[in-house]
Scaffold this active site. Structure first.
Site, PDB file in Angstrom:
ATOM      1  N   SER A 102       0.810  -1.217   0.000  1.00 41.45           N
ATOM      2  CA  SER A 102       0.000   0.000   0.000  1.00 41.45           C
ATOM      3  C   SER A 102       0.848   1.273   0.000  1.00 41.45           C
ATOM      4  O   SER A 102       1.605   1.515  -0.922  1.00 41.45           O
ATOM      5  CB  SER A 102      -0.941  -0.073   1.203  1.00 41.45           C
ATOM      6  OG  SER A 102      -1.864   0.960   1.190  1.00 41.45           O
ATOM      7  N   ASP A 244      -1.999   6.261  -3.511  1.00 45.68           N
ATOM      8  CA  ASP A 244      -0.937   5.529  -2.822  1.00 45.68           C
ATOM      9  C   ASP A 244      -0.505   4.359  -3.727  1.00 45.68           C
ATOM     10  O   ASP A 244      -0.959   4.257  -4.868  1.00 45.68           O
ATOM     11  CB  ASP A 244      -1.416   5.053  -1.439  1.00 45.68           C
ATOM     12  CG  ASP A 244      -2.479   3.981  -1.520  1.00 45.68           C
ATOM     13  OD1 ASP A 244      -3.236   3.966  -2.509  1.00 45.68           O
ATOM     14  OD2 ASP A 244      -2.560   3.149  -0.597  1.00 45.68           O
ATOM     15  N   ASP A 246      -1.182   1.212  -4.025  1.00 46.53           N
ATOM     16  CA  ASP A 246      -2.146   0.259  -4.586  1.00 46.53           C
ATOM     17  C   ASP A 246      -3.479   0.920  -4.920  1.00 46.53           C
ATOM     18  O   ASP A 246      -4.467   0.229  -5.210  1.00 46.53           O
ATOM     19  CB  ASP A 246      -2.349  -0.939  -3.654  1.00 46.53           C
ATOM     20  CG  ASP A 246      -2.993  -0.553  -2.337  1.00 46.53           C
ATOM     21  OD1 ASP A 246      -2.836   0.606  -1.906  1.00 46.53           O
ATOM     22  OD2 ASP A 246      -3.657  -1.414  -1.722  1.00 46.53           O
ATOM     23  N   ASP A 248      -5.934   2.325  -3.460  1.00 46.96           N
ATOM     24  CA  ASP A 248      -7.212   2.265  -2.742  1.00 46.96           C
ATOM     25  C   ASP A 248      -7.472   3.604  -2.049  1.00 46.96           C
ATOM     26  O   ASP A 248      -8.550   3.835  -1.537  1.00 46.96           O
ATOM     27  CB  ASP A 248      -7.282   1.093  -1.751  1.00 46.96           C
ATOM     28  CG  ASP A 248      -6.202   1.120  -0.697  1.00 46.96           C
ATOM     29  OD1 ASP A 248      -5.238   1.900  -0.832  1.00 46.96           O
ATOM     30  OD2 ASP A 248      -6.304   0.337   0.269  1.00 46.96           O
TER      31      ASP A 248
HETATM   32 MG    MG Z   1      -3.400   1.425  -0.018  1.00 44.66          MG
END
Ligand code: MG
Length: 451
Positions: A102, A244, A246, A248
């Site tokens: 992440s 960020d 990844d 999300d």
């Molecule tokens: Mg993340």
């Protein structure tokens, strides 16, 4: 290991995290794959972020899955929410594994388990996984029953999923000029294309996959976004967006090149959802800014507080049938789409709001109440003694996660860390002076109890 609010020794609130090939090894990834393959019989989708160690760890996870007879579907590089959406939509897929750290720094990686409805594993499921990981009670498949590896395309499904939920025509009509900074993470695969399909004029920076993260640290906090702020100003864009590692999470820069606080975006979206639904519940952790509660109540909605961590926010949203939820770090959860944070869904809704209300982002956030939040941490070895002492000191407090004491003009949160021998103290108020007063009060109480 980086563990925030640990579940056990291995799993934190966001799966397993650590420095790649040192704390998080190939052997661990292999056995984590075996854990998932044992718990969720059937097909498991696997995706990774752009980190240099991700292909290595993904291969190990897939080897683990197939060794216990589970089939793996390799999606390649994908944002975590795209993997989650894929798992949710495909009936035959029984779970997912995200290889990602992440927002953590470059040297880290992580492994996160996904349920068949697209949600992250709950705390109980992580505990069950950890027990199995430790016992190593795996049933290995016979040679002719080992799992197979399939490859699939997730992008169209995911993009259509978002496009079907926002007012594309309204957004496209405005021809917004948008700068997107994917931070060289997994968002590169989907976000620039989604913005194009929303009819925006797209200027992308740091939007090719590169696991060295040459441009910036993966966390989309203000101090990492100088280039985004400058670019928005230079090209006179309507909005700047940052992800960020990844994707999300999404954070935003307004048309004047100023960073918009994550708490303010959370409050803005909460208000939009409560107004649209004529009420409803909004779920957020106890560490979120009071501005969220203020706008939700004013719009006729109800706020539900949870412990810190996105899986518990999602779980609670399901339980209370919430209209919206999220964290004050750019992680927003849209239940009509997916019970997990989704950065691309976040910016699509922000653009929709700008289009439908005909206002620039700086205007939209103007009415969100302003607060000052300050944080500190204090060493603490005896957490039980501290919590007991705090209960005596503040009997009227909220004990959802640590101790939160609410006042007319602000609040104080004293929360022992799940992993480190420290206690975190947060204070928020209308003025900096009052926030400092509350923080000092918290420090004093902690010191009194711990002696
Ligand atoms: Mg993340």
């Amino acid at each position: 290991m980086v563990r925030i609010g640990a579940v056990g020794e291995l799993f934190g609130t966001d799966g397993v995290r650590g420095i790649a090939n040192e704390e998080l090894t190939v052997e661990m990834a292999l056995n984590l794959g075996r854990v998932m393959g044992t718990l969720r019989r059937g097909r498991i989708a696997v995706a990774m972020d752009t980190r240099l160690s991700s292909p290595m760890l993904k291969s190990a996870v897939i080897a683990g899955l197939t060794s216990v007879g589970a089939d793996a579907i390799d999606l390649g590089i994908a944002p975590t929410p795209a993997l989650q959406y894929y798992v949710k939509c495909k009936k035959e897929v029984k779970g997912g594994i995200a290889v990602t750290a992440s927002h953590n720094p470059r040297e880290y990686n992580g492994i996160k388990f996904i349920q068949d409805d697209g949600r992250e594993f709950t705390r109980d499921m992580d505990e069950e996984s950890e027990r199995l990981y430790k016992s190593k009670a795996f049933k290995f498949a016979r040679w002719d029953e080992v799992g197979q590896v399939y490859y699939d395309e997730y992008k169209r499904l995911y993009l259509d999923g978002i496009l079907s939920k926002v007012d594309v025509d309204a957004i496209a009509k405005r021809r917004f000029k948008v700068v997107i900074d994917c931070g060289n993470g997994a968002g590169c695969m989907t976000s620039p294309q989604l913005l194009k399909e929303l009819g925006c004029e797209v200027i992308s920076i740091n939007s090719h996959p590169d696991g060295r993260f040459p441009a910036r640290n993966p966390e989309p906090v203000e101090e990492n976004l100088d280039l985004l702020k400058k670019t928005v100003k230079a090209v006179k864009a309507d909005l700047g967006i940052a992800h960020d590692g990844d994707a999300d999470r999404a954070t935003f820069v307004d048309e004047k090149g100023r960073f918009v606080s994550e708490d303010v975006i959370l409050a803005l979206m909460a208000k939009y959802y409560v107004e649209k639904n004529g009420g409803g519940k909004v779920v957020t952790p106890v560490s979120s800014s009071r501005c969220v509660e203020d706008v939700v109540k004013e719009a006729g909605g109800e706020i539900v507080y949870t412990p810190v961590g996105s899986p518990v926010v999602a779980e609670t949203m399901l339980k209370v049938n919430a209209v919206f939820g999220g964290e004050g770090n750019g992680g927003l959860i849209f239940p009509e789409h997916l019970l997990a944070r989704d950065g691309a869904m976040s910016f699509s809704r922000i653009l929709e709001m700008m289009a439908l209300e005909g206002k620039p982002i700086s205007e939209l956030v103007k009415d969100i109440p302003k607060y000052h939040m300050i944080k500190t941490k204090v060493p603490c070895r005896d957490k039980l003694k501290l919590l007991e002492g705090l209960r005596n000191e503040f009997p009227e407090a909220n004990f959802t996660d640590g101790v939160r004491i609410d006042y007319e003009d602000g609040w104080l949160l004293i929360r022992p860390s799940g992993t480190e021998p420290i206690v975190r103290i947060f204070a928020e108020a209308k003025t900096k002076k009052r926030a400092q007063e509350l923080l000092d009060m918290g420090m004093k109480a902690v010191k009194k109890i711990l002696g």
